[in-house]
Structures are given as structure tokens and as C-alpha cells.
Design an enzyme around this catalytic site. Structure first.
Site, PDB file in Angstrom:
ATOM      1  CG  HIS A 154      -0.168   0.119   2.538  1.00  0.00           C
ATOM      2  ND1 HIS A 154       0.270  -0.985   3.241  1.00  0.00           N
ATOM      3  CD2 HIS A 154       0.249   1.205   3.261  1.00  0.00           C
ATOM      4  CE1 HIS A 154       0.886  -0.580   4.337  1.00  0.00           C
ATOM      5  NE2 HIS A 154       0.898   0.742   4.368  1.00  0.00           N
ATOM      6  CG  HIS A 201      -3.552  -0.183   4.935  1.00  0.00           C
ATOM      7  ND1 HIS A 201      -3.033  -1.435   5.090  1.00  0.00           N
ATOM      8  CD2 HIS A 201      -2.668   0.653   5.524  1.00  0.00           C
ATOM      9  CE1 HIS A 201      -1.897  -1.362   5.754  1.00  0.00           C
ATOM     10  NE2 HIS A 201      -1.647  -0.112   6.025  1.00  0.00           N
ATOM     11  CG  HIS A 216       4.525   4.898   4.306  1.00  0.00           C
ATOM     12  ND1 HIS A 216       3.770   5.600   5.205  1.00  0.00           N
ATOM     13  CD2 HIS A 216       3.920   3.687   4.221  1.00  0.00           C
ATOM     14  CE1 HIS A 216       2.772   4.853   5.646  1.00  0.00           C
ATOM     15  NE2 HIS A 216       2.832   3.679   5.049  1.00  0.00           N
ATOM     16  CG  HIS A 248       0.946   1.396  12.496  1.00  0.00           C
ATOM     17  ND1 HIS A 248       1.629   2.562  12.701  1.00  0.00           N
ATOM     18  CD2 HIS A 248       1.389   0.921  11.309  1.00  0.00           C
ATOM     19  CE1 HIS A 248       2.453   2.777  11.676  1.00  0.00           C
ATOM     20  NE2 HIS A 248       2.333   1.794  10.827  1.00  0.00           N
ATOM     21  CE1 TYR A 257       5.143   4.042   7.955  1.00  0.00           C
ATOM     22  CE2 TYR A 257       5.004   4.917  10.182  1.00  0.00           C
ATOM     23  CZ  TYR A 257       4.384   4.456   9.041  1.00  0.00           C
ATOM     24  OH  TYR A 257       3.023   4.407   8.991  1.00  0.00           O
ATOM     25  CD  GLU A 267       4.222   0.668   7.143  1.00  0.00           C
ATOM     26  OE1 GLU A 267       3.459   0.849   6.172  1.00  0.00           O
ATOM     27  OE2 GLU A 267       3.838   0.673   8.319  1.00  0.00           O
TER      28      GLU A 267
HETATM   29 FE   LIG Z   1       1.745   2.009   5.911  1.00  0.00          FE
END
Ligand SMILES: [Fe+2]
Length: 310
Positions: A154, A201, A216, A248, A257, A267
């Protein structure tokens, strides 16, 4: 879920300041597989477990950042339908001819309200993951070369007009909002995580005054141990790390990151859950808890996350 329409992120073209320095980073440290170079000087990569010819393309330029982010759609009929739907919605689209990118068919390109160029395409040459399709092997040398992510997963993009981007992706392109972060007075979304699949995502956006910014591109690993191993490889190679390894709250992904030599953040992550369309959604984070959303153990809204983009 049945997979129709937009299937998945297919490619990102990223600008770098020094091409060979970037090739060393992405090929030898991140461990992507170099699959070609074109007449424009662009260098093409795939992750080892991806089946299509390319997913990540580097172009040397005077400033870092993202040229465009592309999604693969089911077939050519789907591409034609989505192009027509975009135009009916009022989005101007452009056709990029087949072959402009190596081993890639015709692309439909359009600018979204955040200032990013998004592409849709139906065809990219299958090169396989090197494991075969009859009695496939479960291990391949490329799966342990460098950090060795399995796929481009993503991107998070920063720009204005997140509400209009959300409307376009959900009403025209078939995405749904999996998670959202509210602005400080809880009147609008500051950030959204969108899925076109069963993934937590496929693309995300955050409100930012400057258009077209890259926060990112993200590469998927399969285990937490592989994320820690990625941290070791980054340290050995003196890759500047931004945040992590940590988890997260948003998406529950476990992450690092870091920055490439041109300052583009990337990432490496694993995990997250798999949403279905019947789930109560989106999961919502209030702004005062966004520190927990970003870095769950430290509950810290890292300044760099909010301000450093290319
Ligand atoms: Fe991400």
C-alpha cells in the site's frame, strides 16, 4: 470476498536523486528483484513473491517523491468501465499507451483532488515468483536476500481534500473506508485507510496543505521476526530509521518506517486484520488518541510522521 473491479496496488513510480545509489538501496538492502531498465533510464523491480513483471519503478529526477501510483483491475472490460465511470463522475482521464512502461498494458491515468496521479491498468506480463506453478516450491533464495518483502502492499499519500478523495474512491472505484482519524474538532476526517479487497488497507490518505506528497510506500513481510530482522539489516547498512519497530493502533500492523537515500520514506511491516464488507466500519480514532493509533506502545504522535514527506 469476490474480487472484481480494482484488484490491488500494482505499481508505484518513485523519483530518486541518484539512481545507482537508489538501486543499491532497493535491490541489495530492501531485497527487491530488478526486472528491467527502459530507454528512459527507469529501473524496474518486483518483490520476490509477486507474479507480475514489476511493482516498483525508480526514476532519477531533481526532487524525490511519487510520480504515480497504479492499481491493477480485473480485465480490459473493467478498465473501460472504470474509465467511463470516472469521466461520468467528472474526472478527466488520460490514456498512456501499452508499452510506455515495460511489460505493462494500456493505463488510464487521472489526477485526484489530493494532487496525486493514480493509474488503472489491466495487463502486466506474468513472470512468476520463481517457485513454479506445478508442485511449487515453498522456499526461494530471493525470499531471504536482503529484507525480502513479499509484495508492495500500500501507500500513504499526503495532500489536500481528503473528503473528496474518499468520495471518489468509495463512490467510483469501489473502495471502502476501513479506519479513519478525525480532525481535532471531530468534524471531518484527517486521515483515511481504504481497501478494495480483504486487506486492511490498499491505500491511505492524510490531509496536508501541499498536493501530491508521498508519505511512504509499504512493503509486506510475513512475521514479526522478519520485521525485527529488517531492523537489523537497516542498522547494519546505516539506513536512517524514522519509527519502530513498533505496532500501529490503526490497522494493528507491526512496522518500521525508514528513509531511502533520497529521503523517500518506506515501510516494512507485517500483520493487521482482514476486514469484510459486513463489519462495523470504519474503525474511528479521535485526534487526541492518534498517538496511540500511530505508535501503540509509546502512544506518541511522532513529529516526523506529520511533517516529513517527499
Ligand atoms: Fe503504511
Amino acid at each position: 470476498m469476490a474480487m472484481t473491479g480494482v484488484l490491488r496496488p500494482g505499481h508505484a513510480q518513485v523519483r530518486v536523486l541518484d539512481l545507482e545509489e537508489a538501486v543499491h538501496h532497493y535491490r541489495d538492502i530492501l531485497g527487491l528483484v530488478e526486472t528491467g531498465r527502459d530507454a528512459q533510464g527507469r529501473v524496474y523491480f518486483k518483490c520476490w513473491d509477486e507474479r507480475d513483471h514489476n511493482s516498483f519503478i525508480l526514476r532519477q529526477a531533481d526532487r524525490a517523491g511519487l510520480d504515480f501510483f497504479g492499481f491493477k483491475v480485473l480485465d480490459k472490460a473493467t478498465l473501460e468501465k472504470l474509465d467511463a465511470d470516472l469521466q461520468a463522475y467528472g474526472v478527466k482521464t488520460e490514456r498512456i499507451p501499452a508499452g510506455e512502461m515495460l511489460e505493462t498494458g494500456e493505463r488510464v491515468r487521472f489526477e485526484i483532488p489530493s494532487g496525486h496521479l493514480i493509474e488503472l491498468y489491466a495487463e502486466k506480463t506474468t513472470v512468476g515468483n520463481g517457485c513454479g506453478i506445478v508442485n511449487p516450491v515453498a522456499w526461494h533464495a530471493d525470499s531471504e536476500r536482503g529484507i525480502a518483502p513479499v509484495r508492495l502492499d500500500h501507500a500513504l499519500l499526503y495532500g489536500p481534500n481528503v473528503a473528496a478523495v474518499q468520495k471518489l474512491f468509495t463512490e467510483v472505484l469501489g473502495f471502502f473506508v476501513v479506519e479513519q482519524v478525525l480532525n481535532p474538532d471531530s468534524t471531518a476526517n484527517l486521515a483515511i485507510w481504504l481497501s478494495c479487497s480483504h486487506k486492511v488497507h490498499d491505500i491511505a490518505f492524510a490531509e496536508y496543505p501541499e498536493p501530491g506528497k508521498l508519505h511512504h510506500c509499504s512493503f509486506l513481510l510475513e512475521t514479526w521476526e522478519e520485521v525485527l530482522r529488517a531492523g537489523d539489516i537497516m542498522s547494519v547498512n546505516k539506513v536512517p530509521v524514522d519509527i519502530g519497530p513498533t505496532r500501529h493502533g490503526v490497522t494493528r500492523g507491526c512496522t518500521i518506517y525508514a528513509w531511502d537515500p533520497s529521503g523517500n520514506r518506506f515501510e516494512t511491516f507485517m500483520g493487521g486484520y482482514q476486514p469484510y464488507p459486513d463489519y462495523e466500519a470504519p474503525l474511528t480514532w479521535t485526534f487526541d488518541n492518534f498517538g496511540q493509533g500511530l505508535d501503540y506502545p509509546q502512544r506518541k504522535l511522532h513529529e516526523s510522521f506529520l511533517t516529513i514527506v517527499t
